[in-house]
Design a protein around this motif. Structure first.
Motif, PDB file in Angstrom:
ATOM      1  N   PHE A 100      40.882  55.875  -3.876  1.00  0.00           N
ATOM      2  CA  PHE A 100      39.295  55.313  -3.601  1.00  0.00           C
ATOM      3  C   PHE A 100      38.890  54.962  -5.065  1.00  0.00           C
ATOM      4  O   PHE A 100      37.677  54.243  -5.750  1.00  0.00           O
ATOM      5  CB  PHE A 100      38.593  55.767  -2.940  1.00  0.00           C
ATOM      6  N   LEU A 101      38.710  56.201  -6.054  1.00  0.00           N
ATOM      7  CA  LEU A 101      37.946  55.887  -7.420  1.00  0.00           C
ATOM      8  C   LEU A 101      38.029  55.744  -8.236  1.00  0.00           C
ATOM      9  O   LEU A 101      37.217  55.311  -8.590  1.00  0.00           O
ATOM     10  CB  LEU A 101      37.652  58.632  -7.876  1.00  0.00           C
ATOM     11  N   ILE A 102      39.714  55.519  -8.817  1.00  0.00           N
ATOM     12  CA  ILE A 102      40.035  54.802  -9.900  1.00  0.00           C
ATOM     13  C   ILE A 102      40.073  52.759  -9.298  1.00  0.00           C
ATOM     14  O   ILE A 102      40.003  52.045 -10.191  1.00  0.00           O
ATOM     15  CB  ILE A 102      41.764  54.876  -9.699  1.00  0.00           C
ATOM     16  N   VAL A 103      40.579  52.305  -7.843  1.00  0.00           N
ATOM     17  CA  VAL A 103      40.692  50.697  -7.607  1.00  0.00           C
ATOM     18  C   VAL A 103      40.173  50.939  -7.092  1.00  0.00           C
ATOM     19  O   VAL A 103      40.742  49.601  -7.084  1.00  0.00           O
ATOM     20  CB  VAL A 103      42.402  50.653  -7.755  1.00  0.00           C
ATOM     21  N   ASN A 104      38.985  51.621  -6.346  1.00  0.00           N
ATOM     22  CA  ASN A 104      38.263  51.071  -5.309  1.00  0.00           C
ATOM     23  C   ASN A 104      39.003  50.130  -3.945  1.00  0.00           C
ATOM     24  O   ASN A 104      37.838  49.390  -3.606  1.00  0.00           O
ATOM     25  CB  ASN A 104      37.170  50.474  -5.607  1.00  0.00           C
ATOM     26  N   LEU A 105      39.955  50.862  -3.506  1.00  0.00           N
ATOM     27  CA  LEU A 105      40.517  50.298  -2.288  1.00  0.00           C
ATOM     28  C   LEU A 105      40.700  51.332  -1.049  1.00  0.00           C
ATOM     29  O   LEU A 105      40.570  52.982  -1.279  1.00  0.00           O
ATOM     30  CB  LEU A 105      42.206  50.289  -2.716  1.00  0.00           C
ATOM     31  N   ASN A 106      40.399  50.572  -0.062  1.00  0.00           N
ATOM     32  CA  ASN A 106      40.568  51.389   1.341  1.00  0.00           C
ATOM     33  C   ASN A 106      42.622  52.360   0.670  1.00  0.00           C
ATOM     34  O   ASN A 106      42.860  52.043   1.497  1.00  0.00           O
ATOM     35  CB  ASN A 106      40.814  50.477   2.341  1.00  0.00           C
TER      36      ASN A 106
END
Length: 365
Positions: free
Chosen positions: A34-40
């Motif tokens: 979530f923090l690095i690539v902002n994915l679920n």
């Protein structure tokens, strides 16, 4: 804080610690994703599962990789049980693969296919056994360092493989053997076929069955035979073994021959069932990954199957999320690394107990 070695721990508690480690690792990975690539993170985990088991082909490829890794780890088990650190599985696998490829290239069409397959198996077992026996002999006679000896033999095996590739290259000048017996009158000779369907490379059921058979064989050998008992005693203490009348040098040589033979058999399976060719990448680092598998499984072949499946799942899953979400390979490797780190770290809490004690202060001083 006080750290003390556990005298013993139940299998259920050890398994619970490992499960907790995996759950915590997945949570940490979710935060990183979530923090690095902002994915679920849930979508990423579903994608990993689809990458490993989403289709029938993907499932069999995952089981194929699991089987190969398990075969090599099973080969390491007898040596590691004896505290003989066999780092040469890569080389032992390669010489077994060379032997299998030699028979396929030289005797296809000149020998009955069944007899050819038997010769391939025997040749791979023999070459692997010789490659394992050499460091075992030197350890028994001159107490050489088995870690360095087996590691250096990997490089000799790689150079032998390079020589054979240049000798058998097809077409000439390609610096590649190509797929052996893929066309012509000898088409598919020396190949292991499917178990559940006709043809080749659609399912790897026979490879899976061989892996299960090897797991049963090595488990019984180590746990219920005289040789297995001698291996365990030598691993605990050489002096105790000698006092008990066990010929330690004989155990070293015999066990390393067996360990090398099993790794050589993995080379046969790589050529005959998986790639149908030979190159310096045939082992593809599996010999070193198998060390982690054998160590985590505590030399239990059935646990090796589970750990190998987990590693194969992580490998295929990381490739899938890299392609589906446009991530570079390093992000997927970070996720795999975190999970492996927590699994390895859980062994510390299985072997050691951490306790906290309050320090009482003397109010009068």
């Amino acid at each position: 804080m006080q750290i003390s070695k556990r005298e013993g721990i139940s299998k259920s508690k050890a398994m619970l610690i490992r499960l907790i480690a995996i759950v915590v690792a997945l949570i940490i990975c979710a935060i990183v994703i979530f923090l690095i690539v902002n994915l679920n993170p849930i979508k990423v985990y579903i994608s990993m599962f689809n990458g490993a088991f989403g289709t029938n082909k993907r499932m069999w490829v995952t089981l194929r990789d699991m089987s190969m890794l398990t075969c090599i780890a099973i080969g390491l088990a007898p040596a590691f049980k004896m505290r003989f650190w066999n780092i040469g599985a890569e080389g032992q696998m390669l010489v077994g693969a060379i032997s299998a490829a030699y028979f396929m290239i030289t005797f296809s069409g000149r020998m009955n296919p069944i007899i050819l397959m038997i010769c391939m198996i025997i040749g791979s077992l023999a070459m692997g056994a010789i490659w394992g026996l050499i460091p075992g002999f030197f350890k028994a006679k001159w107490n050489t360092n088995e870690t360095l000896f087996t590691l250096m033999m990997n490089y000799i095996a790689i150079q032998c493989t390079s020589f054979c590739v240049s000798l058998w290259e097809n077409p000439p000048g390609s610096n590649s053997v190509g797929t052996i017996n893929a066309t012509g009158a000898n088409k598919y000779v020396g190949w292991i076929g499917n178990l559940l369907s006709k043809g080749y490379n659609k399912d790897y059921g026979i490879l899976l069955l061989i892996t299960i058979f090897l797991a049963i064989f090595v488990y019984i050998y180590l746990k219920y035979t005289k040789h297995g008992f001698e291996i365990a005693v030598v691993g605990d203490s050489e002096n105790t073994a000698r006092y008990a009348g066990i010929r330690v040098d004989k155990v070293y040589i015999r066990t390393m021959a067996l360990s090398g033979a099993l790794c050589g058999l993995a080379g046969f399976l790589a050529v005959s069932s998986v790639s149908h060719t030979i190159s310096t990448d045939t082992a593809n680092g599996r010999g070193f990954t198998a060390i982690i598998v054998a160590w985590l499984a505590k030399m239990n072949p059935f646990i090796m199957i589970i750990i190998s499946l987990l590693l194969a799942f992580l490998d295929k899953g990381s490739v899938q999320i890299a392609s589906e979400f446009g991530l570079n390979e390093y992000v997927s490797k970070i996720i795999t690394g975190i999970i492996l780190l927590f699994i390895l770290g859980s062994e510390f809490f299985i072997n050691y107990q951490v306790s906290f004690k309050k320090i009482k202060k003397d109010g009068g001083k």
